[in-house]
Design an enzyme around this catalytic site. Structure first.
Site, PDB file in Angstrom:
ATOM      1  N   THR A 426       0.817  -1.216   0.000  1.00  8.25           N
ATOM      2  CA  THR A 426       0.000   0.000   0.000  1.00  8.25           C
ATOM      3  C   THR A 426       0.857   1.275   0.000  1.00  8.25           C
ATOM      4  OG1 THR A 426      -1.695  -1.214   1.190  1.00  8.25           O
ATOM      5  CG2 THR A 426      -1.955   1.143   1.200  1.00  8.25           C
ATOM      6  N   SER A 491      -9.100  -0.601   5.879  1.00  7.01           N
ATOM      7  CA  SER A 491      -8.662   0.299   6.950  1.00  7.01           C
ATOM      8  C   SER A 491      -8.082   1.576   6.388  1.00  7.01           C
ATOM      9  CB  SER A 491      -7.567  -0.370   7.786  1.00  7.01           C
ATOM     10  OG  SER A 491      -8.022  -1.578   8.303  1.00  7.01           O
ATOM     11  N   GLY A 512      -1.960  -1.556   6.727  1.00  8.84           N
ATOM     12  CA  GLY A 512      -3.042  -2.460   7.121  1.00  8.84           C
ATOM     13  C   GLY A 512      -3.920  -1.789   8.158  1.00  8.84           C
TER      14      GLY A 512
HETATM   15  O1  DON Z   1      -7.595  -1.937   2.532  1.00  8.61           O
HETATM   16  C1  DON Z   1      -6.899  -2.210   3.484  1.00  8.61           C
HETATM   17  O2  DON Z   1      -7.109  -1.786   4.600  1.00  8.61           O
HETATM   18  C2  DON Z   1      -5.671  -3.076   3.294  1.00  8.61           C
HETATM   19  N1  DON Z   1      -5.831  -3.937   2.165  1.00  8.61           N
HETATM   20  C3  DON Z   1      -4.456  -2.186   3.167  1.00  8.61           C
HETATM   21  C4  DON Z   1      -3.199  -2.984   3.172  1.00  8.61           C
HETATM   22  C5  DON Z   1      -2.067  -2.210   3.706  1.00  8.61           C
HETATM   23  O3  DON Z   1      -2.163  -1.075   4.072  1.00  8.61           O
HETATM   24  C6  DON Z   1      -0.796  -2.883   3.825  1.00  8.61           C
HETATM   25  N2  DON Z   1       0.195  -1.921   4.344  1.00  8.61           N
HETATM   26  N3  DON Z   1       1.251  -1.830   4.633  1.00  8.61           N
END
Ligand code: DON
Length: 605
Positions: A426, A491, A512
């Site tokens: 992300t 998130s 995440g």
């Molecule tokens: O939409 C979400 O919340 C997750 N799929 C985001 C994943 C994420 O932020 C991974 N980060 N380091």
């Protein structure tokens, strides 16, 4: 060109066979594949503009970048340069986002790209209003609630679900770029792809961070032929400093530049995506031509919550971002934190329990509001958040238990609690343009390298594993279970903090479900603790997602482990790899900050 067909929303878990949300969270922590990785030197990125080199130096010195008219902050110098070029030529924040996103998809392929989804929060200077675009991936129309269960009804192991076609949702990012441009673009669409096409054809320098991630993921990333050919040329992982070209990506971008997002959702590119997903050896998925052809970006009202005489505005459901950040801050608004300061145990007692309460509600109520009824307004209503604040007021210990509340809405207790998990990758882009428009966009392919399926020069997402694998908890349906066409709960918390009707802070992060804590803390660092924007994104992290209070390793917050434990909190000292990119808007100009834990920079003029 397939014009996006936006519409307004109509109304305003064995989760790895694990028994409790906390256990699922701990498993997620143990597996999280993407580590920290700020840049050591400008030479890691090949030749850079003077502005980018200066920005890297300013960041290394711990100072914000200053500008008068426009600014962009994002996760890779080459992507920021591409966006800056557009802004310098008079383009809008939406135009600059497209240039930056298409470069990010090339140079930071593990994190975001054409094969993923994104949420965009937009402040329109002319209208003086904030709105959002939902470019989240969707579940295939052929998927059912047991999509992530085996023949015995047991939830799949996380990576058995992720790697391959099953986890791939209909990508939203190309349609989101189109929708943003249709509404707010001022530059010619086709020119916005030039920089990414040139870099893909001429080659870019593989950064140490990308090389490390590729080397560390060989078991999964090496599993499918086309993916392995790109990331392990001649059988060995890409090396830092190597020049990498991606002719297929350039061709895909040319098709988008010429024919718009339609070129992605119908025709040969769409057919290749479907064939790749349905033909994924060992773990095929159900994504079809129809899913791609029907994909729509949805414009939704922003969720705004008052905090310290500001409005914290962000992305509502299917993201839990703005609601959970808003619940945490809205609960803390009953307390005075500035006197306590950013390193006091009392501050983190309050933040930890406000977060536990917010995550309890998140687990029960938050999902795709087009599929499940939600007490949207009740969750952030002032009176409700005061009742949450009352629970933690006047104590010197952690709450014994943090339970979901009863916001103003009566079907609320029908839902079971969800413990779906999210993993690192992300990216976040913050932009303010010369007209005063502001854009905050978090963009993702979910896990590092997503589903590991590579087609036409880009990786496909694994966003569907953001759904709960279980369908019920104690006989009650789980709001975030899979349903055909539904969007998995996120998130991601792209945020614009407003003051007196104008943007004061544009901020967001990957991470995440830790995104929620990173963003809430970033806002507090500016509004409560008076930090400048670079200090705010660099400050040591602490957060709680319903389990442990996580304290960032190697920082002074490690020292809180003992006092917080004595108060009854479970604590864990660990790496906390945020990627905050933020712009502070003041009367005297713009200040940009880029997270030292990642490679990004801010450039402005
Ligand atoms: O939409 C979400 O919340 C997750 N799929 C985001 C994943 C994420 O932020 C991974 N980060 N380091």
């Amino acid at each position: 060109m397939r014009a996006a067909r936006p519409r307004l929303a109509l109304h305003t878990l064995a989760l790895l066979a694990l028994a409790t949300p906390l256990a699922a969270q701990q498993a997620a922590d143990a597996l999280a594949p993407e580590g920290a990785g700020g840049a050591e030197s400008a030479s890691e990125f090949g030749p850079l503009s003077d502005a980018a080199r200066a920005a890297l130096e300013t960041k290394a010195e711990g100072r914000p970048v200053e500008a008068e008219d426009w600014m962009i902050a994002a996760a890779h110098p080459l992507a920021v340069e591409a966006g800056a070029e557009v802004l310098r030529a008079g383009g809008s924040a939406a135009d600059a986002m497209i240039a930056a996103q298409t470069v990010l998809g090339l140079v930071e392929p593990q994190s975001s790209g054409l094969g993923g989804g994104a949420f965009l929060v937009w402040y329109d200077a002319e209208e003086g209003a904030v709105t959002t675009l939902d470019g989240r991936e969707t579940a295939p129309l052929d998927a059912s609630p047991t999509y992530f269960q085996d023949d015995e009804g047991e939830p799949l192991e996380f990576y058995d679900a992720v790697v391959g076609g099953r986890s791939v949702g209909t990508p939203g990012t190309p349609a989101l770029m189109q929708a943003a441009h249709d509404r707010w673009g001022t530059a010619e669409w086709s020119g916005l792809f030039d920089r990414a096409i040139a870099l893909a054809e001429d080659g870019f320098i593989v950064s140490p961070r990308l090389a490390t991630l590729v080397a560390d993921d060989e078991d999964r990333l090496g599993r499918f032929g086309p993916t392995a050919d790109y990331f392990y040329p001649d059988g060995a992982p890409l090396e830092a400093g190597a020049t990498l070209t991606n002719a297929d990506y350039a061709a895909t971008l040319r098709a988008l530049a010429e024919d718009g997002a339609d070129a992605f959702y119908t025709g040969e590119i769409a057919a290749d995506i479907v064939e790749t997903v349905q033909g994924a050896e060992g773990n095929p998925g159900l994504l079809s031509d129809t899913d791609l052809a029907l994909y729509e970006v949805i414009e939704r009202p922003a969720v705004c919550v008052p905090y310290r005489a500001h409005e914290v505005c962000g992305m509502g459901p299917p993201s839990s971002g703005a609601l959970t950040v808003g619940q945490i801050l809205g609960t803390l608004d009953s307390f005075e934190l500035s006197g306590e300061g950013p390193t006091s145990a009392e501050t983190w007692r309050l933040v930890s329990d406000a977060s536990r309460l917010a995550f309890a509600d998140r687990g029960r109520y938050m999902a795709d509001i087009d599929f499940v009824p939600m007490p949207l307004e009740g969750l952030v209503a002032g009176d409700y958040l005061k009742t949450r604040a009352e629970q933690i007021k006047g104590r010197d210990r952690a709450l014994d238990t943090a339970e979901p509340g009863m916001p103003d809405w009566d079907h609320a207790t029908l839902w079971g609690d969800d413990a779906s998990i999210e993993f690192p990758s992300t990216s976040h882009i913050s932009i303010v343009d010369a007209e005063g428009n502001a854009l905050s966009m978090t963009t993702t392919i979910e896990n590092g390298f997503g589903s590991r399926l590579f087609v036409r020069g880009f990786l496909l997402n694994n966003e569907l594993t953001d759904f709960s694998f279980a369908t019920h908890e104690d006989g009650r349906p789980i709001a975030n279970r899979v349903e055909p066409g539904k969007r998995p709960r996120s998130s991601m918390a792209p945020t614009i903090v407003m003051q007196d009707g104008a943007p004061a802070l544009v901020i967001g992060s990957p991470g995440g479900s830790r995104i929620i804590g990173y963003v809430a803390q970033g806002v507090m660092n500016v509004l409560d603790f008076g930090m400048d924007v670079q200090q705010a994104v660099a400050a040591p992290h602490a957060l709680n997602r319903f389990g442990t209070t996580d304290l960032e390793a190697g920082t002074e917050l490690e020292g809180l482990a003992t006092p917080l434990s004595k108060m009854g909190f479970d604590t864990e000292v660990r790496d906390l790899n945020s990627g905050l990119h933020a712009i502070r808007v003041t009367e005297s100009g713009l200040l940009g900050g880029a997270d030292p834990r990642r490679e990004g920079i801010a450039i402005g003029e």
